[in-house]
Design a protein around this motif. Structure first.
Motif, PDB file in Angstrom:
ATOM      1  N   ARG A 137       0.831  -1.203   0.000  1.00  0.00           N
ATOM      2  CA  ARG A 137       0.000   0.000   0.000  1.00  0.00           C
ATOM      3  C   ARG A 137       0.870   1.260   0.000  1.00  0.00           C
ATOM      4  N   THR A 156       5.827  -2.726  -6.113  1.00  0.00           N
ATOM      5  CA  THR A 156       5.210  -3.393  -4.964  1.00  0.00           C
ATOM      6  C   THR A 156       5.810  -4.782  -4.733  1.00  0.00           C
ATOM      7  N   GLU A 166      -5.966   2.838   6.070  1.00  0.00           N
ATOM      8  CA  GLU A 166      -5.049   1.728   5.861  1.00  0.00           C
ATOM      9  C   GLU A 166      -5.826   0.413   5.788  1.00  0.00           C
ATOM     10  N   THR A 170      -4.806  -5.314  -2.540  1.00  0.00           N
ATOM     11  CA  THR A 170      -4.345  -4.053  -1.952  1.00  0.00           C
ATOM     12  C   THR A 170      -4.397  -2.940  -2.987  1.00  0.00           C
ATOM     13  N   THR A 214      -6.931   0.335  -2.753  1.00  0.00           N
ATOM     14  CA  THR A 214      -6.312   1.660  -2.725  1.00  0.00           C
ATOM     15  C   THR A 214      -6.800   2.514  -3.889  1.00  0.00           C
TER      16      THR A 214
END
Length: 523
Positions: free
Chosen positions: A171, A204, A350, A482, A486
């Motif tokens: 993230r 990532t 988050e 993720t 996001t």
């Protein structure tokens, strides 16, 4: 011996006479004969082949050696559907001198993916294609038992405990990308997902799997290098692994540059005796000892790291591109996802690993995208022992190839009604989606890298099956989940999903049309 010598002399005499007769022809006649003979031979060979009841039906073709390569390369699923209509689920076609036997549907999945190691070989099918990309000594450039050990080495980085720590790292990389990349700095904008998604994938994956030290060495140019490696997976590379063409030179340069980057870090840690448990690099440096007692060399470790990230590059870059494009056509699904995320996270921004497990629509969006766009449209094996087709008298000879296409099955109306429609809610009831879901089967087998589902007769196999099943499935869901969460938290967007570009062996959207128009959410 006298009879044999006489026979040899007669053959030589006939050959000499044939050559003299050929040379006596005019130049135009010679050219016509040279051009005509392969076509005549091809038609005679196909006629003789068709008379054999111990062979799988052959798709007719006109151009010698080329066979059906062009139509298969342009639209493989349409080609399979046409052949299936005429010949059934099992048929053969010629592709650039190689005979490919296709077996479609769940029975084909079982036939090819669970075939005995003594009958078919992935290594012999792929090594000339993959070795220039991954490098020597890894993946398909080694015996199968070594590949199984390599998967076991890498799987140490793919546990639930690791995933829990990966989610905030992934993230953080995504949010940093949104903040620093020019195309996302405005409140509204347009981006090409075939540029953004490969970059996000590399950043990532490298941050989570390979650690901060390696991630700090990378920039967007590194993602471009992986793109050059990706372009090494095309039908022409499958037939001609080394040609003096620009794309081949870029592939080789990319491999050497990436491998050198990994090697520099490995050498630094060895020289400083700084080998801990920070990342997959440390793990491989400490534990990559084969069952026969030999160790992987540092160069092989670097090559394996290329392979590990390439797996994610194929799956996550392609899949995230596609789900962004499809969701751009479905503002209703975007809003439904947004509300689902809010219901689980509340006021938190988050997201955690546990949160990802409690977002069914998000996971089903990934699942549906993989159904419609399996990254690899064809999976090959080379036949190394005469292979009998079940419930028939047909035999596939040594040297031929078998081909299976889960992607064709997953987009087939027979298994997934309204198959061309992007509908994540079809997965709300997994047991009723497409007649079965492979991930729910309890029958397992361990090929040396941990237990996996043994059955491959499901129509849904986006990560393959058998001993070569992708070990990165759960990581892909963590990474993609993720990213999707996001993205939905930060943007609304519109797009039009373009046709599939089949020019490579990866099912990507057509480059120029892979566009989304975004607007940042007010929060």
């Amino acid at each position: 011996m006298g009879a044999i010598e006489t026979l040899i002399e007669e053959v030589q005499t006939l050959g000499t006479q044939a050559l003299e007769n050929f040379l006596a022809l005019s130049l135009i006649q010679q050219i016509l004969l040279v051009v005509f003979f392969p076509f005549l031979y091809s038609l005679v060979w196909q006629a003789v082949y068709a008379l054999r009841n111990d062979r799988v039906p052959m798709v007719h073709y006109w151009i010698p050696w080329v066979g059906s390569a062009v139509v298969y390369g342009m639209q493989p699923y349409e080609f399979f559907a046409q052949c299936q209509k005429k010949h059934g689920d099992c048929f053969s076609f010629l592709m650039l001198g190689k005979v490919m036997t296709v077996y479609l549907g769940p029975k084909g999945h079982e036939f090819v993916l669970n075939a005995k190691l003594s009958d078919v070989s992935a290594e012999e099918a792929y090594t000339h294609l993959t070795t220039p990309v991954f490098g020597k000594g890894v993946i398909y450039d080694c015996p199968n038992w070594k590949l199984m050990d390599q998967k076991k080495f890498a799987k140490v980085a793919l546990t639930k405990e690791k995933f829990i720590g990966y989610v905030p790292l992934i993230r953080g990389e995504i949010m940093n990308y949104f903040k620093t990349e020019p195309q996302f700095k405005e409140s509204k904008g347009t981006v090409n997902v075939l540029k953004t998604q490969p970059e996000i994938t590399i950043f990532t994956a490298s941050r989570s799997l390979l650690g901060k030290e390696l991630r700090d060495k990378l920039n967007t140019g590194f993602a471009d290098l992986y793109g050059d490696l990706d372009r090494g997976f095309t039908p022409i590379n499958f037939i001609f692994p080394n040609l003096p063409l620009p794309s081949y030179k870029k592939r080789d340069y990319a491999h050497e540059t990436i491998a050198t980057t990994y090697l520099d870090l490995i050498n630094k840690r060895r020289q400083q005796n700084d080998i801990q448990d920070r990342d997959l690099i440390d793990t491989l440096m400490k534990t990559s000892t084969y069952k026969d007692g030999t160790k992987m060399t540092d160069r092989e470790i670097a090559n394996l790291l290329i392979g590990v990230l390439m797996g994610g590059q194929h799956t996550s870059a392609s899949t995230s591109s596609w789900f962004l494009l499809h969701l751009g056509e479905r503002p209703d699904l975007q809003e439904e996802l947004y509300q689902e995320i809010k219901s689980v996270l509340g006021d938190r921004k988050e997201v955690s690993y546990d949160d990802l497990q409690n977002l069914p629509l998000m996971n089903n969006t990934i699942r549906e995208t993989l159904r419609m766009h399996m990254p690899l449209h064809s999976i090959f094996r080379r036949v190394v022992n005469p292979l009998a087709v079940p419930n028939s008298k047909q035999i596939i000879p040594v040297g031929h190839y078998v081909l299976v296409s889960p992607g064709f099955t997953m987009t087939n109306e027979a298994y997934f009604p309204n198959a061309d429609h992007f509908e994540p809610h079809r997965w709300d009831n997994l047991a009723g989606a497409g007649g079965g879901f492979a991930g729910k089967e309890d029958n397992t087998v361990d090929y040396g890298f941990g237990k996996i589902t043994k059955g491959v007769s499901s129509p849904y196999l986006p990560f393959g099956g058998g001993r070569h099943r992708c070990i990165g499935e759960q990581f892909a869901y963590v990474q993609l989940g993720t990213l999707l969460v996001t993205f939905v938290q930060n943007f609304k967007w519109t797009s039009k999903a373009p046709p599939i570009d089949f020019q490579s062996m990866i099912t990507l959207p057509i480059q120029k049309d892979a566009i989304i128009h975004y607007e940042k959410r007010e929060n």
